[in-house]
Design an enzyme around this catalytic site. Sequence first.
Site, mmCIF file in Angstrom:
data_model
loop_
_atom_site.group_PDB
_atom_site.id
_atom_site.type_symbol
_atom_site.label_atom_id
_atom_site.label_comp_id
_atom_site.label_asym_id
_atom_site.label_seq_id
_atom_site.Cartn_x
_atom_site.Cartn_y
_atom_site.Cartn_z
ATOM 1 N N CYS A 1 38.259 38.859 28.639
ATOM 2 C CA CYS A 1 37.140 38.524 29.539
ATOM 3 C C CYS A 1 36.359 39.780 29.928
ATOM 4 O O CYS A 1 35.128 39.738 30.067
ATOM 5 C CB CYS A 1 37.650 37.830 30.796
ATOM 6 S SG CYS A 1 38.523 36.300 30.452
ATOM 7 N N ARG B 1 36.869 29.374 27.264
ATOM 8 C CA ARG B 1 35.618 30.127 27.057
ATOM 9 C C ARG B 1 34.525 29.148 26.613
ATOM 10 O O ARG B 1 34.310 28.938 25.425
ATOM 11 C CB ARG B 1 35.826 31.215 26.005
ATOM 12 C CG ARG B 1 36.914 32.169 26.383
ATOM 13 C CD ARG B 1 37.076 33.318 25.405
ATOM 14 N NE ARG B 1 38.341 33.974 25.644
ATOM 15 C CZ ARG B 1 38.586 34.780 26.663
ATOM 16 N NH1 ARG B 1 37.636 35.056 27.527
ATOM 17 N NH2 ARG B 1 39.776 35.315 26.831
#
Lengths: 75, 210
Positions: free
Chosen positions: B47, B124
């Site tokens: 991330c 995601r």
Amino acid sequence: MPCVNPDGTLVSSARKILEAARTAGLPADLAERSRLPLYRVHSALRELADAGMVLEVDGRYQATEEGLGRLGAGP
Amino acid sequence: MPMSLPRLNEPAPEFEAVTTHGVVRLSDFRDSWLVLFSHPADFTPVCTTEFVAFAEIYPELQKRKVELLGLSIDSVYSHIAWMRNIEERMKVRIPFPVIADLNKEVATLYGMIMPGESKTETSRCVFIIDPKGILRAMIYYPMALGRNMQEILRVIDGLQTADQNGVAVPANWKKGDKVIVPAPNTVEMAAERVGQGYECVDWYLCKKSL
């Protein structure tokens, strides 16, 4: 409240929007004048209106005496 | 709240959420394109690379009148701490807001939680929403795979090109390549297509330059 610091002063983006709203304008006008993204202006105007610092008439926003007074109070 | 999945070409579900830039509503982004994306968690390695990468393409997104809005099931304090850490360690400022979706309200509305991957984190996901608030594209990546920013830019370029010119774009298209002329719907249109100067493989597959 993201427009107002814990000590009661305005955050810089709120000051820019209030400065831009000295003259009434649409959110897009205020975004252009303040050089802030339109979403930030929409979000801040809701808070400033709730706090009585701007007044909305027919989609146009203008700083109130309360809002201008806060500007005069300094950062 | 039951998990839902938004659908393409329908209005993106409205929400109001706490972000690192204050309380925002989806409708605040009206008149701009919006990339709404989720990440599993703050202070995690993949991330972090993605946030740096999103910040790097932000100027290109701005040229295309696109705003970014991130989301994870973390607190706004965690988001702020993570962004300050990214700026301190990697010298990259995160210029876009990130939703602190602690009650999973937006994540549930957009089907961002894949229980097979994690019941407590968002996958995601990427939702591309047009200036009228219509959901135009969805891309889902698994947790172990960081997103390709060039693909996100390519999808936006493709959608904007298709909208502006009434065309479609072929596989692996990139800005500047030839585009596809919509297939004719009638025999008459198919016959009239011949001789119009398009580059045709056959009547149903014609390309042109813009």
